[in-house]
Design an enzyme around this catalytic site. Structure first.
Site, PDB file in Angstrom:
ATOM      1  N   ARG A  82       0.815  -1.216   0.000  1.00 56.59           N
ATOM      2  CA  ARG A  82       0.000   0.000   0.000  1.00 56.59           C
ATOM      3  C   ARG A  82       0.849   1.266   0.000  1.00 56.59           C
ATOM      4  O   ARG A  82       0.626   2.179  -0.786  1.00 56.59           O
ATOM      5  CB  ARG A  82      -0.914  -0.002   1.229  1.00 56.59           C
ATOM      6  CG  ARG A  82      -1.960  -1.085   1.149  1.00 56.59           C
ATOM      7  CD  ARG A  82      -2.454  -1.472   2.545  1.00 56.59           C
ATOM      8  NE  ARG A  82      -3.278  -2.660   2.479  1.00 56.59           N
ATOM      9  CZ  ARG A  82      -2.799  -3.891   2.348  1.00 56.59           C
ATOM     10  NH1 ARG A  82      -1.496  -4.122   2.277  1.00 56.59           N
ATOM     11  NH2 ARG A  82      -3.615  -4.926   2.278  1.00 56.59           N
ATOM     12  N   THR A  83       1.800   1.318   0.925  1.00 60.61           N
ATOM     13  CA  THR A  83       2.542   2.568   1.102  1.00 60.61           C
ATOM     14  C   THR A  83       3.386   2.872  -0.130  1.00 60.61           C
ATOM     15  O   THR A  83       3.368   3.984  -0.660  1.00 60.61           O
ATOM     16  CB  THR A  83       3.420   2.469   2.369  1.00 60.61           C
ATOM     17  OG1 THR A  83       2.585   2.062   3.462  1.00 60.61           O
ATOM     18  CG2 THR A  83       4.073   3.792   2.693  1.00 60.61           C
ATOM     19  N   LYS A 112      25.901  -5.255  -2.892  1.00 57.17           N
ATOM     20  CA  LYS A 112      27.332  -5.352  -3.228  1.00 57.17           C
ATOM     21  C   LYS A 112      28.186  -4.747  -2.117  1.00 57.17           C
ATOM     22  O   LYS A 112      29.385  -4.565  -2.287  1.00 57.17           O
ATOM     23  CB  LYS A 112      27.606  -4.614  -4.530  1.00 57.17           C
ATOM     24  CG  LYS A 112      26.895  -5.185  -5.735  1.00 57.17           C
ATOM     25  CD  LYS A 112      27.273  -4.374  -6.974  1.00 57.17           C
ATOM     26  CE  LYS A 112      26.546  -4.872  -8.197  1.00 57.17           C
ATOM     27  NZ  LYS A 112      26.705  -3.926  -9.317  1.00 57.17           N
ATOM     28  N   ARG A 124      11.476   3.882   3.659  1.00 52.99           N
ATOM     29  CA  ARG A 124      11.027   2.881   4.640  1.00 52.99           C
ATOM     30  C   ARG A 124      12.229   2.024   4.987  1.00 52.99           C
ATOM     31  O   ARG A 124      12.960   1.568   4.107  1.00 52.99           O
ATOM     32  CB  ARG A 124       9.922   2.010   4.062  1.00 52.99           C
ATOM     33  CG  ARG A 124       9.662   0.763   4.914  1.00 52.99           C
ATOM     34  CD  ARG A 124       8.429   0.015   4.524  1.00 52.99           C
ATOM     35  NE  ARG A 124       7.235   0.746   4.902  1.00 52.99           N
ATOM     36  CZ  ARG A 124       6.011   0.217   4.901  1.00 52.99           C
ATOM     37  NH1 ARG A 124       5.828  -1.033   4.536  1.00 52.99           N
ATOM     38  NH2 ARG A 124       4.965   0.930   5.268  1.00 52.99           N
ATOM     39  N   HIS A 150       5.046   5.985  11.521  1.00 54.29           N
ATOM     40  CA  HIS A 150       4.537   5.807  10.156  1.00 54.29           C
ATOM     41  C   HIS A 150       3.550   6.958   9.943  1.00 54.29           C
ATOM     42  O   HIS A 150       2.338   6.773   9.928  1.00 54.29           O
ATOM     43  CB  HIS A 150       3.846   4.441  10.067  1.00 54.29           C
ATOM     44  CG  HIS A 150       3.542   3.976   8.682  1.00 54.29           C
ATOM     45  ND1 HIS A 150       3.645   4.778   7.568  1.00 54.29           N
ATOM     46  CD2 HIS A 150       3.119   2.759   8.231  1.00 54.29           C
ATOM     47  CE1 HIS A 150       3.304   4.076   6.494  1.00 54.29           C
ATOM     48  NE2 HIS A 150       2.984   2.855   6.868  1.00 54.29           N
TER      49      HIS A 150
HETATM   50  C1  NCD Z   1       1.964  -1.230   8.091  1.00 59.26           C
HETATM   51  C2  NCD Z   1       3.452  -1.041   8.204  1.00 59.26           C
HETATM   52  O1  NCD Z   1       4.222  -1.412   7.311  1.00 59.26           O
HETATM   53  O2  NCD Z   1       3.840  -0.467   9.204  1.00 59.26           O
HETATM   54  N1  NCD Z   1       1.512  -1.441   6.791  1.00 59.26           N
HETATM   55  C3  NCD Z   1       1.219  -0.347   6.048  1.00 59.26           C
HETATM   56  O3  NCD Z   1       2.036   0.518   5.853  1.00 59.26           O
HETATM   57  N2  NCD Z   1      -0.042  -0.248   5.585  1.00 59.26           N
HETATM   58  C4  NCD Z   1       1.433  -2.194   9.040  1.00 59.26           C
HETATM   59  C5  NCD Z   1       1.944  -3.593   9.026  1.00 59.26           C
HETATM   60  O4  NCD Z   1       2.883  -3.956   8.336  1.00 59.26           O
HETATM   61  O5  NCD Z   1       1.366  -4.363   9.764  1.00 59.26           O
END
Ligand code: NCD
Length: 306
Positions: A53-54, A81, A103, A131
């Site tokens: 999703r993100t 590498k 991320r 997040h």
């Molecule tokens: C979340 C995350 O990666 O923190 N997912 C997301 O971004 N929608 C929650 C999760 O991984 O459970």
């Protein structure tokens, strides 16, 4: 300006961003979604952890606004590498990007990157820390349904210990005047989150009694240490969100889950598909709108007409 945690931003900034996200949502509901607002800008999506999703919504958000977006994944890159993260980041900066979305599995990486990069850094989830865009899209989804956030009670159920979503949700909802209940096994409940606005419950029925919103968290299997939860079956029996459990909450309770879901563990399929209560796909749509608003705010550009 960066976005590492929602606490970096003032209440006015948060509200302005939510309003802008609503305007962006109107844009993505048009038959032709692309606007030239960020034309000539370039955004890098740098993801060292899995994401559906993100990552995709940041990519679409950039593209809908007319920016060029590149996707950089840890695997398949020169990191394999032996290149350090720092050299990777300097290399990306030399390509004259206008923003970096990151991320990473280690808490704190986006903060360190923001200290070293000249362009805005947007945290797309760091370890168990923050997040912020998830917090924003959750608040947006609730505000849209109820027309306000102030005075609502939001239960966050499950693996709070490993959840960056829970931390950002707490920041966002409390700032806008909601009360939070954290509900789940004591072994998955970190200490230090309780406050005047945040209460902790071990029992699901007590925790859900009369709440307006339930945010169900994924059991983070990849971050568990042994013994933190009983079997998944037992977890479901005690803390899984079933249709029967919804009756403990307000009749109009809204159900959220940031995804990805473990169906039948923390949430039942029937609850996910419930057309009245579940706002899970609204969260996904709002995720694109929120990320458009964040990119617009941080990279700037010409006005957007909704
Ligand atoms: C979340 C995350 O990666 O923190 N997912 C997301 O971004 N929608 C929650 C999760 O991984 O459970």
């Amino acid at each position: 300006m960066d976005l590492i945690s929602l606490n970096d931003w003032s209440d006015d900034d948060l509200i302005a961003l939510l309003d802008l996200a609503s305007a962006m949502k109107a844009v993505i509901r048009r038959p032709i979604k692309k606007v030239p607002t960020l034309r000539g800008k370039a955004v890098a999506n740098v993801f060292f952890e899995a994401s559906t999703r993100t990552r995709n919504s940041f990519e679409l958000a950039g593209k809908y606004l007319g920016a060029d977006v590149i996707n950089f994944q840890g695997s398949g890159s020169s990191i394999e590498k032996g290149e350090t993260l720092w050299d990777t980041v300097r290399t990306l900066q030399a390509m004259r990007l206008d923003a970096v979305v990151v991320r990473h599995g280690a808490s704190g990486v986006p903060q360190v990157m923001a200290e070293h990069l000249e362009v805005p850094v947007i945290n797309a989830g760091d370890g168990t820390h923050h997040h912020p865009t998830q917090g924003l899209l959750d608040v947006m989804t609730v505000r849209e349904r109820f027309g306000h956030v102030e005075g609502l009670t939001v239960a966050i159920v499950g693996d709070v210990l490993h959840s960056r979503v829970a931390r950002s949700d707490i920041e966002g909802f409390v700032r806008l005047g909601a009360k939070i209940r954290l509900v789940g096994p004591p072994s998955l409940m970190p200490s230090g989150l309780e406050s005047q606005h945040v209460a902790v419950y071990a029992d699901l029925k007590d925790g859900l009694a009369g709440v307006d919103v339930i945010q169900v968290l994924r059991i983070q299997k990849e971050r568990q240490q042994s013994g933190q939860i009983p079997s998944l079956r037992e977890y479901h029996d005690r803390w899984g969100l079933t249709q029967a459990a919804l009756h403990w909450a307000q009749p109009k309770v809204l159900v959220l889950h940031p995804g990805p879901q473990n169906r039948g563990v923390e949430i039942d399929s029937q609850v996910m598909e419930d057309p009245v209560h579940s706002a899970i796909l609204d969260q996904v749509e709002n995720g694109v709108a929120v990320r458009m608003a964040v990119l617009y705010r941080l990279i700037g550009g010409e006005g957007v007409s909704a």
